[in-house]
Scaffold this motif. Structure first.
Motif, short mmCIF file in Angstrom:
data_model
loop_
_atom_site.label_atom_id
_atom_site.label_comp_id
_atom_site.label_asym_id
_atom_site.label_seq_id
_atom_site.Cartn_x
_atom_site.Cartn_y
_atom_site.Cartn_z
N ALA A 36 0.84 -1.20 0.00
CA ALA A 36 0.00 0.00 0.00
C ALA A 36 0.88 1.26 0.00
O ALA A 36 0.59 2.22 -0.72
CB ALA A 36 -0.93 -0.01 1.21
N LYS A 37 1.95 1.24 0.78
CA LYS A 37 2.88 2.37 0.81
C LYS A 37 3.55 2.54 -0.54
O LYS A 37 3.72 3.66 -1.03
CB LYS A 37 3.94 2.16 1.90
CG LYS A 37 3.39 2.22 3.31
CD LYS A 37 4.46 1.85 4.32
CE LYS A 37 3.90 1.81 5.74
NZ LYS A 37 4.93 1.47 6.72
N PHE A 38 3.94 1.41 -1.14
CA PHE A 38 4.58 1.44 -2.46
C PHE A 38 3.64 2.06 -3.49
O PHE A 38 4.04 2.92 -4.27
CB PHE A 38 4.97 0.01 -2.88
CG PHE A 38 5.55 -0.08 -4.26
CD1 PHE A 38 6.90 0.14 -4.48
CD2 PHE A 38 4.75 -0.36 -5.36
CE1 PHE A 38 7.44 0.07 -5.75
CE2 PHE A 38 5.28 -0.43 -6.63
CZ PHE A 38 6.63 -0.22 -6.83
N VAL A 39 2.38 1.63 -3.49
CA VAL A 39 1.40 2.14 -4.46
C VAL A 39 1.19 3.64 -4.28
O VAL A 39 1.17 4.39 -5.26
CB VAL A 39 0.06 1.37 -4.35
CG1 VAL A 39 -1.04 2.05 -5.12
CG2 VAL A 39 0.25 -0.07 -4.84
N LYS A 40 1.07 4.10 -3.03
CA LYS A 40 0.89 5.54 -2.78
C LYS A 40 2.11 6.33 -3.26
O LYS A 40 1.97 7.38 -3.88
CB LYS A 40 0.63 5.81 -1.30
CG LYS A 40 -0.78 5.52 -0.87
CD LYS A 40 -1.01 5.95 0.56
CE LYS A 40 -2.46 5.68 0.95
NZ LYS A 40 -2.73 6.09 2.33
N GLN A 140 2.11 -8.33 -9.04
CA GLN A 140 1.47 -7.46 -10.03
C GLN A 140 -0.05 -7.46 -9.84
O GLN A 140 -0.69 -6.41 -9.88
CB GLN A 140 1.82 -7.91 -11.45
CG GLN A 140 3.28 -7.70 -11.81
CD GLN A 140 3.67 -8.43 -13.09
OE1 GLN A 140 2.83 -8.94 -13.81
NE2 GLN A 140 4.96 -8.47 -13.36
N GLN A 141 -0.61 -8.63 -9.62
CA GLN A 141 -2.06 -8.75 -9.42
C GLN A 141 -2.49 -8.05 -8.13
O GLN A 141 -3.53 -7.39 -8.09
CB GLN A 141 -2.48 -10.22 -9.39
CG GLN A 141 -2.38 -10.90 -10.75
CD GLN A 141 -2.53 -12.42 -10.66
OE1 GLN A 141 -2.58 -12.99 -9.59
NE2 GLN A 141 -2.61 -13.06 -11.82
N MET A 146 -5.20 -3.31 -5.60
CA MET A 146 -5.14 -2.11 -4.77
C MET A 146 -5.49 -0.87 -5.58
O MET A 146 -6.16 0.03 -5.07
CB MET A 146 -3.74 -1.95 -4.17
CG MET A 146 -3.46 -2.85 -3.02
SD MET A 146 -1.85 -2.46 -2.31
CE MET A 146 -1.94 -3.51 -0.86
N LEU A 147 -5.03 -0.81 -6.82
CA LEU A 147 -5.32 0.35 -7.66
C LEU A 147 -6.79 0.43 -8.03
O LEU A 147 -7.33 1.53 -8.19
CB LEU A 147 -4.45 0.30 -8.93
CG LEU A 147 -2.95 0.53 -8.72
CD1 LEU A 147 -2.18 0.27 -10.00
CD2 LEU A 147 -2.69 1.95 -8.21
N GLN A 148 -7.43 -0.71 -8.15
CA GLN A 148 -8.84 -0.73 -8.51
C GLN A 148 -9.75 -0.53 -7.30
O GLN A 148 -10.88 -0.09 -7.43
CB GLN A 148 -9.21 -2.04 -9.21
CG GLN A 148 -8.56 -2.18 -10.57
CD GLN A 148 -8.70 -3.58 -11.14
OE1 GLN A 148 -9.23 -4.47 -10.49
NE2 GLN A 148 -8.19 -3.77 -12.34
N GLY A 149 -9.24 -0.85 -6.12
CA GLY A 149 -10.06 -0.81 -4.90
C GLY A 149 -10.10 0.49 -4.22
O GLY A 149 -9.84 1.55 -4.44
#
Length: 149
Positions: A36-40, A140-141, A146-149
């Motif tokens: 989650a931190k990585f995505v942000k 990757q999935q 996370m990006l879709q949610g």
């Protein structure tokens, strides 16, 4: 695209890697919190790079050179196998633009690093996740979810 200069920072250092052996994959397990931190951080970095891209394009255009022409001359300047004829005026303008873009680069790099550390990730952990992402379809999935949610 200004390829040379868009290779800035962590997003550009994703390296092609071989799939990790099973034992190493377990050892490099990425927690949901880390992901989650990585995505942000990644989303922030994408915004910084988009803004930087626009600023770089503006610099090229302000100096009176077309983007495509700048890229042709730039590719020839960094790759000895690429040849392009350029006037001395074009070479001078290219050199001036490169100087301006390089001076921007340190600030952009600092912004991206701050985005990563502000999320509570070390730069090393961010890089590790980014590299693992290249060969780990499960990771990757998880990011897609996370990006879709």
């Amino acid at each position: 695209m200004i390829m040379f200069f868009l290779m800035i920072g962590s997003t550009a250092s994703f390296a092609q890697t071989q799939p990790l052996p099973q034992a190493q994959q377990v050892q490099n397990e990425v927690t949901d919190a880390e992901l989650a931190k990585f995505v942000k951080a990644l989303q922030g970095i994408q915004m910084v790079t988009q803004k930087a891209q626009q600023e770089m394009i503006q610099i090229v255009q302000t100096e009176g050179m077309e983007l495509q022409r700048f890229n042709e001359i730039h590719q020839a300047s960094i790759n000895p196998e690429v040849e392009v004829e350029a006037t001395s005026e074009e070479k001078t303008t290219h050199k001036k633009i490169v100087g301006q873009l390089e001076s921007m680069q340190a600030g952009i790099q600092q912004q991206m690093e701050k985005l990563i550390t502000d999320q509570g990730l070390s730069l090393e952990k961010y890089e590790q996740i980014a590299m693992q992402l290249q060969s780990d379809t499960v990771l990757q999935q998880r990011i897609q979810q996370m990006l879709q949610g």
